[in-house]
Write a protein that holds these residues in place. Structure first.
Motif, PDB file in Angstrom:
ATOM      1  N   LEU A 138       6.626  -2.552   7.203  1.00 44.70           N
ATOM      2  CA  LEU A 138       5.567  -3.932   7.403  1.00 44.70           C
ATOM      3  C   LEU A 138       4.898  -3.544   8.216  1.00 44.70           C
ATOM      4  O   LEU A 138       4.507  -2.813   9.165  1.00 44.70           O
ATOM      5  N   GLY A 139       3.877  -4.519   7.668  1.00 40.31           N
ATOM      6  CA  GLY A 139       2.024  -3.659   8.698  1.00 40.31           C
ATOM      7  C   GLY A 139       1.360  -4.662   8.292  1.00 40.31           C
ATOM      8  O   GLY A 139       1.316  -5.746   7.300  1.00 40.31           O
TER       9      GLY A 139
ATOM     10  N   ASN B 241       0.599  -1.368  -0.152  1.00 40.67           N
ATOM     11  CA  ASN B 241      -0.177   0.183  -0.454  1.00 40.67           C
ATOM     12  C   ASN B 241       1.124   1.261  -0.145  1.00 40.67           C
ATOM     13  O   ASN B 241       1.413   1.299   1.046  1.00 40.67           O
ATOM     14  N   THR B 242       0.838   1.741  -0.909  1.00 37.67           N
ATOM     15  CA  THR B 242       1.475   3.300  -1.056  1.00 37.67           C
ATOM     16  C   THR B 242       1.097   4.068  -1.344  1.00 37.67           C
ATOM     17  O   THR B 242       0.164   4.063  -2.321  1.00 37.67           O
ATOM     18  N   THR B 243       1.590   5.422  -0.700  1.00 33.87           N
ATOM     19  CA  THR B 243       0.786   7.196  -0.874  1.00 33.87           C
ATOM     20  C   THR B 243       1.852   7.444  -1.210  1.00 33.87           C
ATOM     21  O   THR B 243       2.921   7.426  -0.808  1.00 33.87           O
ATOM     22  N   ALA B 244       1.901   8.706  -2.123  1.00 31.86           N
ATOM     23  CA  ALA B 244       3.172   9.537  -3.076  1.00 31.86           C
ATOM     24  C   ALA B 244       1.963  10.669  -2.655  1.00 31.86           C
ATOM     25  O   ALA B 244       0.841  11.030  -3.037  1.00 31.86           O
TER      26      ALA B 244
ATOM     27  N   VAL C   7       4.461  -8.725   4.061  1.00 33.78           N
ATOM     28  CA  VAL C   7       5.954  -9.337   3.510  1.00 33.78           C
ATOM     29  C   VAL C   7       5.911 -10.591   4.015  1.00 33.78           C
ATOM     30  O   VAL C   7       6.246 -10.437   5.962  1.00 33.78           O
ATOM     31  N   ASP C   8       5.501 -11.909   3.797  1.00 38.06           N
ATOM     32  CA  ASP C   8       5.447 -13.246   4.589  1.00 38.06           C
ATOM     33  C   ASP C   8       6.976 -13.437   4.985  1.00 38.06           C
ATOM     34  O   ASP C   8       7.310 -13.096   4.058  1.00 38.06           O
ATOM     35  N   ASN C   9       7.845 -13.937   5.930  1.00 38.96           N
ATOM     36  CA  ASN C   9       9.191 -13.621   6.545  1.00 38.96           C
ATOM     37  C   ASN C   9      10.747 -13.191   6.045  1.00 38.96           C
ATOM     38  O   ASN C   9      11.495 -13.228   5.450  1.00 38.96           O
TER      39      ASN C   9
ATOM     40  N   PHE D  49      13.816  -5.645   4.296  1.00 43.11           N
ATOM     41  CA  PHE D  49      12.327  -4.821   3.934  1.00 43.11           C
ATOM     42  C   PHE D  49      12.848  -3.990   3.917  1.00 43.11           C
ATOM     43  O   PHE D  49      12.916  -2.678   2.571  1.00 43.11           O
ATOM     44  N   LYS D  50      13.747  -2.706   4.100  1.00 41.24           N
ATOM     45  CA  LYS D  50      13.683  -1.002   3.847  1.00 41.24           C
ATOM     46  C   LYS D  50      14.805  -1.079   3.193  1.00 41.24           C
ATOM     47  O   LYS D  50      14.441  -0.525   2.007  1.00 41.24           O
TER      48      LYS D  50
END
Length: 140
Positions: A139-140, A77-80, A104-106, A112-113
């Motif tokens: 992550l959420g 889910n991205t907001t710009a 994202v699993d595992n 991730f970052k």
């Protein structure tokens, strides 16, 4: 690959109005005006379209980079948020701030970052924009 859109404007800057369309038909004759662009009147404007393009492109790029590293995103889910402000007397789009929350699993948050930052740099729309791009990834 080439994509195109068109715009028509009638009248002067403050009281005139226009419509823009995508050749694909995804949107057709969307109205825009000075008030929609500079006075927060309801409706869309060029900066909102740039923000939408950046958010959509980044989400796809992040999905690809995660996949290339062996991870599958359940959701991205991205907001710009695009900023338009005067620079040297001319209205200028100066920055785009991306906020992404992904499931994202595992994957560890640090990894991730790292992948999210790489996607920000290599997203085709990021590469096309001549402005500051910042990223807030979680992550959420």
């Amino acid at each position: 690959m080439k994509r195109s859109a068109s715009a028509v404007w009638s009248g002067d800057l403050k009281s005139g109005n226009g419509q823009f369309s995508a050749i694909s038909g995804a949107f057709d004759s969307l109205p825009y005006s000075f008030a929609k662009r500079f006075e927060n009147e309801a409706g869309t404007n060029p900066e909102e379209l740039i923000a939408a393009a950046h958010a959509a492109c980044y989400s796809m790029a992040l999905s690809a980079f995660l996949g290339n590293n062996g991870f599958l995103a359940n959701t991205i889910n991205t907001t710009a948020e695009v900023t338009l402000e005067p620079v040297d007397g001319a209205q200028t789009i100066t920055r785009s701030h991306l906020t992404v929350v992904a499931s994202v699993d595992n994957i560890e948050e640090a990894r991730f970052k790292e992948i999210a930052a790489e996607a920000k740099e290599k997203c085709p729309v990021s590469r096309a924009l001549n402005l500051e791009i910042t990223l807030e990834a979680s992550l959420g």
